[in-house]
Design a protein around this motif. Structure first.
Motif, PDB file in Angstrom:
ATOM      1  N   SER A   1      18.147  -4.398 -14.189  1.00  0.00           N
ATOM      2  CA  SER A   1      17.500  -5.480 -14.044  1.00  0.00           C
ATOM      3  C   SER A   1      17.128  -5.591 -12.640  1.00  0.00           C
ATOM      4  CB  SER A   1      18.080  -6.762 -14.592  1.00  0.00           C
ATOM      5  OG  SER A   1      18.133  -6.690 -15.907  1.00  0.00           O
ATOM      6  N   ALA A   2      18.213  -5.495 -11.730  1.00  0.00           N
ATOM      7  CA  ALA A   2      18.030  -5.733 -10.198  1.00  0.00           C
ATOM      8  C   ALA A   2      16.942  -4.805  -9.669  1.00  0.00           C
ATOM      9  CB  ALA A   2      19.338  -5.601  -9.704  1.00  0.00           C
ATOM     10  N   LEU A   3      16.936  -3.383  -9.926  1.00  0.00           N
ATOM     11  CA  LEU A   3      16.281  -2.258  -9.640  1.00  0.00           C
ATOM     12  C   LEU A   3      14.931  -2.534 -10.154  1.00  0.00           C
ATOM     13  CD1 LEU A   3      18.830   0.480  -9.799  1.00  0.00           C
ATOM     14  CD2 LEU A   3      18.005  -0.494  -7.724  1.00  0.00           C
ATOM     15  N   ALA A   4      14.687  -2.921 -11.326  1.00  0.00           N
ATOM     16  CA  ALA A   4      13.508  -3.081 -11.964  1.00  0.00           C
ATOM     17  C   ALA A   4      12.756  -4.427 -11.046  1.00  0.00           C
ATOM     18  CB  ALA A   4      13.488  -3.449 -13.376  1.00  0.00           C
ATOM     19  N   MET A   5      13.480  -5.337 -10.866  1.00  0.00           N
ATOM     20  CA  MET A   5      13.194  -6.411 -10.156  1.00  0.00           C
ATOM     21  C   MET A   5      12.466  -6.121  -8.654  1.00  0.00           C
ATOM     22  SD  MET A   5      14.572 -10.094  -9.439  1.00  0.00           S
ATOM     23  CE  MET A   5      14.632 -10.464 -11.132  1.00  0.00           C
ATOM     24  N   GLY A   6      13.284  -5.093  -8.172  1.00  0.00           N
ATOM     25  CA  GLY A   6      12.798  -4.767  -6.903  1.00  0.00           C
ATOM     26  C   GLY A   6      11.468  -3.715  -6.982  1.00  0.00           C
ATOM     27  N   ALA A   7      11.200  -3.083  -8.188  1.00  0.00           N
ATOM     28  CA  ALA A   7      10.009  -2.290  -8.264  1.00  0.00           C
ATOM     29  C   ALA A   7       9.043  -3.340  -8.546  1.00  0.00           C
ATOM     30  CB  ALA A   7      10.230  -1.570  -9.475  1.00  0.00           C
ATOM     31  N   VAL A   8       9.060  -4.519  -9.085  1.00  0.00           N
ATOM     32  CA  VAL A   8       8.332  -5.601  -9.360  1.00  0.00           C
ATOM     33  C   VAL A   8       7.680  -6.039  -7.853  1.00  0.00           C
ATOM     34  CG1 VAL A   8       7.418  -7.756 -10.227  1.00  0.00           C
ATOM     35  CG2 VAL A   8       8.529  -6.147 -11.536  1.00  0.00           C
ATOM     36  N   VAL A   9       8.605  -6.260  -6.943  1.00  0.00           N
ATOM     37  CA  VAL A   9       8.631  -6.758  -5.636  1.00  0.00           C
ATOM     38  C   VAL A   9       7.380  -5.817  -5.028  1.00  0.00           C
ATOM     39  CG1 VAL A   9       9.513  -7.358  -3.440  1.00  0.00           C
ATOM     40  CG2 VAL A   9      10.586  -8.164  -5.594  1.00  0.00           C
ATOM     41  N   THR A  10       7.964  -4.568  -4.918  1.00  0.00           N
ATOM     42  CA  THR A  10       7.286  -3.656  -4.274  1.00  0.00           C
ATOM     43  C   THR A  10       5.555  -3.626  -5.084  1.00  0.00           C
ATOM     44  OG1 THR A  10       9.119  -2.129  -4.171  1.00  0.00           O
ATOM     45  CG2 THR A  10       6.947  -1.291  -3.919  1.00  0.00           C
ATOM     46  N   ALA A  11       5.866  -3.797  -6.041  1.00  0.00           N
ATOM     47  CA  ALA A  11       4.349  -3.398  -7.006  1.00  0.00           C
ATOM     48  C   ALA A  11       3.378  -4.551  -6.527  1.00  0.00           C
ATOM     49  CB  ALA A  11       4.551  -3.444  -8.614  1.00  0.00           C
ATOM     50  N   VAL A  12       3.955  -5.810  -6.372  1.00  0.00           N
ATOM     51  CA  VAL A  12       2.948  -6.964  -6.003  1.00  0.00           C
ATOM     52  C   VAL A  12       2.827  -7.017  -4.373  1.00  0.00           C
ATOM     53  CG1 VAL A  12       3.720  -8.092  -8.457  1.00  0.00           C
ATOM     54  CG2 VAL A  12       4.855  -8.519  -5.917  1.00  0.00           C
ATOM     55  N   SER A  13       3.427  -6.179  -3.746  1.00  0.00           N
ATOM     56  CA  SER A  13       3.160  -6.240  -2.220  1.00  0.00           C
ATOM     57  C   SER A  13       2.552  -5.225  -1.321  1.00  0.00           C
ATOM     58  CB  SER A  13       4.420  -6.552  -1.518  1.00  0.00           C
ATOM     59  OG  SER A  13       5.441  -7.463  -2.175  1.00  0.00           O
ATOM     60  N   PRO A  14       1.486  -5.425  -0.892  1.00  0.00           N
ATOM     61  CA  PRO A  14       0.639  -4.308  -0.406  1.00  0.00           C
ATOM     62  C   PRO A  14       1.313  -3.593   0.939  1.00  0.00           C
ATOM     63  CG  PRO A  14      -0.441  -6.469   0.322  1.00  0.00           C
ATOM     64  CD  PRO A  14       0.960  -6.678  -0.721  1.00  0.00           C
ATOM     65  N   THR A  15       1.991  -4.307   1.671  1.00  0.00           N
ATOM     66  CA  THR A  15       2.688  -3.591   2.756  1.00  0.00           C
ATOM     67  C   THR A  15       4.121  -3.952   3.243  1.00  0.00           C
ATOM     68  OG1 THR A  15       2.476  -5.876   4.162  1.00  0.00           O
ATOM     69  CG2 THR A  15       0.552  -4.426   4.103  1.00  0.00           C
ATOM     70  N   ILE A  16       4.777  -3.370   4.081  1.00  0.00           N
ATOM     71  CA  ILE A  16       6.246  -3.533   4.103  1.00  0.00           C
ATOM     72  C   ILE A  16       6.521  -4.788   4.453  1.00  0.00           C
ATOM     73  CG2 ILE A  16       8.219  -2.563   5.420  1.00  0.00           C
ATOM     74  CD1 ILE A  16       6.843  -0.122   5.988  1.00  0.00           C
ATOM     75  N   LYS A  17       5.843  -5.590   5.520  1.00  0.00           N
ATOM     76  CA  LYS A  17       6.296  -6.989   5.724  1.00  0.00           C
ATOM     77  C   LYS A  17       5.993  -7.902   4.680  1.00  0.00           C
ATOM     78  CE  LYS A  17       4.547  -6.608  10.615  1.00  0.00           C
ATOM     79  NZ  LYS A  17       3.864  -6.876  11.870  1.00  0.00           N
ATOM     80  N   ALA A  18       4.816  -7.587   3.910  1.00  0.00           N
ATOM     81  CA  ALA A  18       4.830  -8.566   2.504  1.00  0.00           C
ATOM     82  C   ALA A  18       5.775  -8.301   1.527  1.00  0.00           C
ATOM     83  CB  ALA A  18       3.554  -8.066   1.856  1.00  0.00           C
ATOM     84  N   THR A  19       6.298  -7.072   1.374  1.00  0.00           N
ATOM     85  CA  THR A  19       7.537  -6.485   0.782  1.00  0.00           C
ATOM     86  C   THR A  19       8.749  -7.553   1.136  1.00  0.00           C
ATOM     87  OG1 THR A  19       6.564  -4.486   0.044  1.00  0.00           O
ATOM     88  CG2 THR A  19       9.085  -4.932  -0.323  1.00  0.00           C
ATOM     89  N   MET A  20       9.229  -7.518   2.229  1.00  0.00           N
ATOM     90  CA  MET A  20      10.237  -8.142   3.067  1.00  0.00           C
ATOM     91  C   MET A  20      10.267  -9.698   2.729  1.00  0.00           C
ATOM     92  SD  MET A  20      10.700  -6.023   6.460  1.00  0.00           S
ATOM     93  CE  MET A  20      12.079  -6.871   6.866  1.00  0.00           C
ATOM     94  N   VAL A  21       8.985 -10.323   2.720  1.00  0.00           N
ATOM     95  CA  VAL A  21       8.765 -11.563   2.655  1.00  0.00           C
ATOM     96  C   VAL A  21       9.127 -11.935   1.137  1.00  0.00           C
ATOM     97  CG1 VAL A  21       7.003 -13.545   2.606  1.00  0.00           C
ATOM     98  CG2 VAL A  21       7.324 -12.254   4.521  1.00  0.00           C
ATOM     99  N   VAL A  22       8.103 -11.131   0.346  1.00  0.00           N
ATOM    100  CA  VAL A  22       8.275 -11.479  -1.207  1.00  0.00           C
ATOM    101  C   VAL A  22       9.830 -11.229  -1.654  1.00  0.00           C
ATOM    102  CG1 VAL A  22       7.740 -10.662  -3.543  1.00  0.00           C
ATOM    103  CG2 VAL A  22       5.937 -10.902  -1.471  1.00  0.00           C
ATOM    104  N   GLY A  23      10.543 -10.262  -1.168  1.00  0.00           N
ATOM    105  CA  GLY A  23      11.806  -9.909  -1.632  1.00  0.00           C
ATOM    106  C   GLY A  23      12.812 -11.114  -1.088  1.00  0.00           C
ATOM    107  N   SER A  24      12.618 -11.654   0.135  1.00  0.00           N
ATOM    108  CA  SER A  24      13.455 -12.958   0.606  1.00  0.00           C
ATOM    109  C   SER A  24      13.051 -14.150  -0.322  1.00  0.00           C
ATOM    110  CB  SER A  24      13.194 -13.180   1.836  1.00  0.00           C
ATOM    111  OG  SER A  24      13.477 -12.058   2.724  1.00  0.00           O
ATOM    112  N   VAL A  25      11.904 -14.233  -0.776  1.00  0.00           N
ATOM    113  CA  VAL A  25      11.486 -15.321  -1.656  1.00  0.00           C
ATOM    114  C   VAL A  25      12.204 -15.150  -2.948  1.00  0.00           C
ATOM    115  CG1 VAL A  25       9.652 -16.541  -2.988  1.00  0.00           C
ATOM    116  CG2 VAL A  25       9.520 -16.026  -0.537  1.00  0.00           C
ATOM    117  N   VAL A  26      12.336 -14.197  -3.412  1.00  0.00           N
ATOM    118  CA  VAL A  26      12.923 -13.669  -4.802  1.00  0.00           C
ATOM    119  C   VAL A  26      14.644 -13.910  -4.784  1.00  0.00           C
ATOM    120  CG1 VAL A  26      13.462 -12.087  -6.459  1.00  0.00           C
ATOM    121  CG2 VAL A  26      11.180 -12.506  -5.883  1.00  0.00           C
ATOM    122  N   PHE A  27      15.099 -13.383  -3.480  1.00  0.00           N
ATOM    123  CA  PHE A  27      16.326 -13.003  -3.243  1.00  0.00           C
ATOM    124  C   PHE A  27      17.284 -14.348  -3.330  1.00  0.00           C
ATOM    125  CE2 PHE A  27      20.057 -12.850  -0.349  1.00  0.00           C
ATOM    126  CZ  PHE A  27      20.788 -11.582  -0.941  1.00  0.00           C
TER     127      PHE A  27
END
Length: 246
Positions: A149-175
């Motif tokens: 579940s955790a790795l799949a959630m990370g894949a979703v975070v990657t999928a909806v984030s267009p850039t590395i910076k966006a990924t870090m922001v979205v990841g923190s919001v979820v984390f």
């Protein structure tokens, strides 16, 4: 040597060159457990917990922290970086498919989670005399589903984030909300009834309960395992649907 094996070996070398990622996945959960174990009341039996100690509850919690670190904090920036730099697009023109690289990254993070879980359980047993999981097969099933579940959630975070910076922001919001659901601030077992019922329908709240039950010697509740599996299936489907190679 097959192309997939070559990719895995190359990614392993790169993975081992990231000490900060390895620290947060492998070492941080054990460090956090040690800090919590230094709180004297956490080492005393609590009648309201059936004679258990708070530190007994925090061993499964820190196993889940390792999953969150790997799935939501460290994996998404790596995948986004490969996509943003065009590595996945260039790989699509070679005999090695981008899926091989993604599979290698997921396998490496999964292995790191398993290593971290072993370290947390061992530290709990050796340092704080926390009992080993009483139902090992049930504990492993809950751990595997939770990590998926955790790795799949990370894949979703990657999928909806267009850039590395966006990924870090979205990841923190979820984390941070997921940290609450795992029981880092308040163990799930000590939450008020209504809050616990709500939390148990999240992937990590259900995983916390399942690990706790297996640690106590019982097979995890089928409902909790079903919740984790359902979340994993939904997240995997979303990642497959939304992920873009470039």
């Amino acid at each position: 040597m097959s192309a997939s094996t070559a990719v895995l070996r190359a990614e392993l070398r790169l993975f081992l060159r990231e000490p900060f990622s390895l620290f947060w996945i492998v070492a941080f959960p054990t460090v956090l457990l040690t800090i919590l174990g230094l709180v004297p009341p956490f080492r005393e039996p609590d009648p309201e917990l059936g004679g258990l100690r708070v530190i007994d509850l925090y061993v499964p919690v820190n196993v889940l922290v390792a999953m969150l670190m790997a799935g939501v904090q460290t994996l998404p920036p790596v995948l986004s970086g490969y996509r943003e730099r065009g590595i996945l697009r260039r790989m699509s023109t070679t005999p090695v498919r981008p899926l091989s690289l993604l599979t290698a990254q997921i396998a490496l993070h999964f292995a790191a989670v398993l290593g971290s879980a072993l370290l947390v359980v061992a530290a709990g047993r050796i340092v704080f005399d926390v009992a080993l999981p009483g139902h090992l097969p049930g504990y492993l099933v809950a751990l595997l589903l939770g990590a998926l579940s955790a790795l799949a959630m990370g894949a979703v975070v990657t999928a909806v984030s267009p850039t590395i910076k966006a990924t870090m922001v979205v990841g923190s919001v979820v984390f941070f909300p997921m940290m609450f659901f795992t029981g880092v601030w308040i163990p799930v077992q000590t939450m008020p009834d209504l809050m616990r019922t709500i939390v148990e329908y999240s992937p990590f709240g259900a995983a916390s309960q399942a690990l706790h039950q297996a640690a106590g010697g019982a097979w995890p509740d089928v409902v909790h395992l079903g919740v984790i599996a359902a979340w994993a299936a939904v997240l995997i489907a979303a990642a497959v649907r939304w992920f873009r190679w470039e």
